[in-house]
Design an enzyme around this catalytic site. Structure first.
Site, mmCIF file in Angstrom:
data_model
loop_
_atom_site.group_PDB
_atom_site.id
_atom_site.type_symbol
_atom_site.label_atom_id
_atom_site.label_comp_id
_atom_site.label_asym_id
_atom_site.label_seq_id
_atom_site.Cartn_x
_atom_site.Cartn_y
_atom_site.Cartn_z
ATOM 1 N N LYS A 71 -17.543 39.624 -25.057
ATOM 2 C CA LYS A 71 -17.759 40.535 -23.947
ATOM 3 C C LYS A 71 -16.521 40.608 -23.074
ATOM 4 O O LYS A 71 -15.994 39.552 -22.734
ATOM 5 C CB LYS A 71 -18.945 40.019 -23.136
ATOM 6 C CG LYS A 71 -19.217 40.765 -21.878
ATOM 7 C CD LYS A 71 -20.260 40.047 -21.120
ATOM 8 C CE LYS A 71 -20.396 40.733 -19.780
ATOM 9 N NZ LYS A 71 -21.413 40.126 -18.988
ATOM 10 N N LYS A 108 -16.542 35.234 -23.038
ATOM 11 C CA LYS A 108 -16.695 36.189 -21.942
ATOM 12 C C LYS A 108 -15.409 36.172 -21.134
ATOM 13 O O LYS A 108 -15.015 35.140 -20.593
ATOM 14 C CB LYS A 108 -17.879 35.797 -21.067
ATOM 15 C CG LYS A 108 -18.059 36.712 -19.884
ATOM 16 C CD LYS A 108 -19.299 36.363 -19.122
ATOM 17 C CE LYS A 108 -19.457 37.277 -17.921
ATOM 18 N NZ LYS A 108 -20.658 36.936 -17.155
HETATM 19 C C1 PBG Z 1 -23.227 37.550 -14.952
HETATM 20 C C2 PBG Z 1 -22.899 38.720 -15.802
HETATM 21 C C3 PBG Z 1 -21.922 39.719 -15.616
HETATM 22 C C4 PBG Z 1 -22.146 40.665 -16.625
HETATM 23 C C5 PBG Z 1 -23.199 40.191 -17.400
HETATM 24 N N1 PBG Z 1 -23.625 38.987 -16.891
HETATM 25 C C6 PBG Z 1 -20.933 39.950 -14.572
HETATM 26 C C7 PBG Z 1 -19.852 39.028 -14.252
HETATM 27 O O1 PBG Z 1 -19.587 38.028 -14.930
HETATM 28 O O2 PBG Z 1 -19.240 39.295 -13.237
HETATM 29 C C8 PBG Z 1 -21.413 41.959 -16.812
HETATM 30 C C9 PBG Z 1 -22.207 43.091 -17.413
HETATM 31 C C10 PBG Z 1 -21.552 44.414 -17.318
HETATM 32 O O3 PBG Z 1 -20.483 44.579 -16.694
HETATM 33 O O4 PBG Z 1 -22.128 45.363 -17.891
HETATM 34 N N2 PBG Z 1 -22.431 36.449 -15.035
#
Ligand code: PBG
Length: 340
Positions: A260, A207
């Site tokens: 992601k 991520k």
């Molecule tokens: C929580 C999380 C996030 C997303 C999914 N889980 C946001 C972040 O890390 O700030 C992003 C999902 C999206 O942008 O569609 N940690």
């Protein structure tokens, strides 16, 4: 070398003998030789559940997506199942934020109650839950703080509690998105110890610290109050590190690994696919969705064509599972295309 009828001198094909366009003539031919077959079977739909009652309001930064209170979730889940989408990914919002995000693991939290409601309303629909603290901490970070820094191991303990609370509520899949080290192994051990050996883990393995989460942070009100997430989320410049993260998570017991964002990280999807044999998910995140939606709303893009092309690209890069805000709609488009 044996020369065939169409071969010219020197055993080479005569000029014009190789015509790739033959395979592009007509929809039937293109269908026959298509390499990537996008299917509703590979889609997961993110849903936002909020405290309160009678809430069903569009999220300004995510056109077409809504905040729903738990009493509105059953009907929505039945629609997703009827569209042919195999599962949802639940995101909760806090009624009360606190330093350690206590409500994230509350048995009566929005995510926990929604999971139970969906399993009762649409038992065939897979319920996956986002496991994170950022929507529940008053500082907006994905873990708990110690001296102004996110404390890895203290955060893992809270994340394990949160994953357990989701499993108890009936979640089929828990999806830790916090990027703390060691959380997958810790969640697996805790689930097994509590008799949740069948609950799967979909790890947000790679991520990235991405600007494309902007609209989502508005949706769950989780923008960090200070600093940023670069101390735990990945540097967008790295790809070998993503392969390493995915391998680590698989070794710790992840059933599915995730990259992601998806669209801006297609090379990462391809490399993790090549290096790991676990099912791979990719998340077409809020900013990627919102950018296409906003351009389409101005008439600058054909919404349906752009969305299906984006989803096809993610599948072509190697994702088995695609998490997308277009899921139910894309399932409908794919059904129409098949019957054409
Ligand atoms: C929580 C999380 C996030 C997303 C999914 N889980 C946001 C972040 O890390 O700030 C992003 C999902 C999206 O942008 O569609 N940690």
């Amino acid at each position: 070398m044996q020369s065939s009828g169409s071969n010219g001198p020197n055993g080479r094909l005569a000029a014009g003998a190789v015509r790739p366009r033959r395979l592009r003539r007509g929809a039937a031919m293109r269908r026959l030789v298509r390499e990537t077959r996008l299917s509703a079977d590979q889609l997961l739909y993110p849903m936002f559940v909020v405290p309160g009652e009678g809430v069903e309001t569009e999220i300004a930064s995510l056109p077409g997506q809504v905040h729903r209170s738990v009493d509105r979730v059953a009907a929505a889940a039945r629609e997703v199942a009827a569209a042919g989408v195999p599962g949802v990914l639940l995101f909760g919002r806090a009624a009360d934020k606190s330093p350690d995000g206590q409500e994230a693991s509350a048995p009566d939290g929005a995510t926990q109650r929604a999971a139970a409601v969906i399993k009762a309303a649409a038992p065939e629909l897979l319920v996956c839950t986002d496991v994170c603290l950022c929507a529940y901490t008053d500082h907006g970070h994905c873990g708990v703080l110690n001296g102004g820094e996110v404390d890895n191991d203290a955060s893992v303990a809270r994340i394990v509690d949160t994953a357990l609370s989701h499993a108890r509520a009936g979640a089929d899949v828990v999806a830790p998105s916090d990027m703390m080290d060691g959380r997958v192994g810790a969640i697996r051990a805790a689930l097994d110890a509590e008799g949740f050996g069948s609950t799967a883990i979909m790890a947000y393995a790679a991520k990235y610290a991405s600007a494309f989460y902007g609209p989502f942070r508005d949706a769950v009100d989780s923008a960090p109050a200070f600093g940023d997430r670069r101390g735990y989320q990945m540097d967008p410049a790295n790809v070998r590190e993503a392969v390493r993260e995915a391998a680590l998570d698989i070794a710790e017991g992840a059933d599915i690994v995730m990259v992601k964002p998806a669209l801006t990280y297609l090379d990462v999807v391809a490399q993790v696919r090549a290096a790991c044999d676990a099912p791979l998910a990719a998340y077409l995140v809020s900013g990627e969705y919102a950018a296409i939606e906003a351009a389409a709303a101005r008439g600058w893009l054909d919404r349906r064509a752009a969305a299906l092309e984006a989803l096809t690209a993610v599948a072509r890069a190697g994702a088995d599972v695609i998490i997308t805000y277009w899921a139910p709609q894309a399932a409908g488009w794919l059904r129409e295309d098949a019957s054409r």
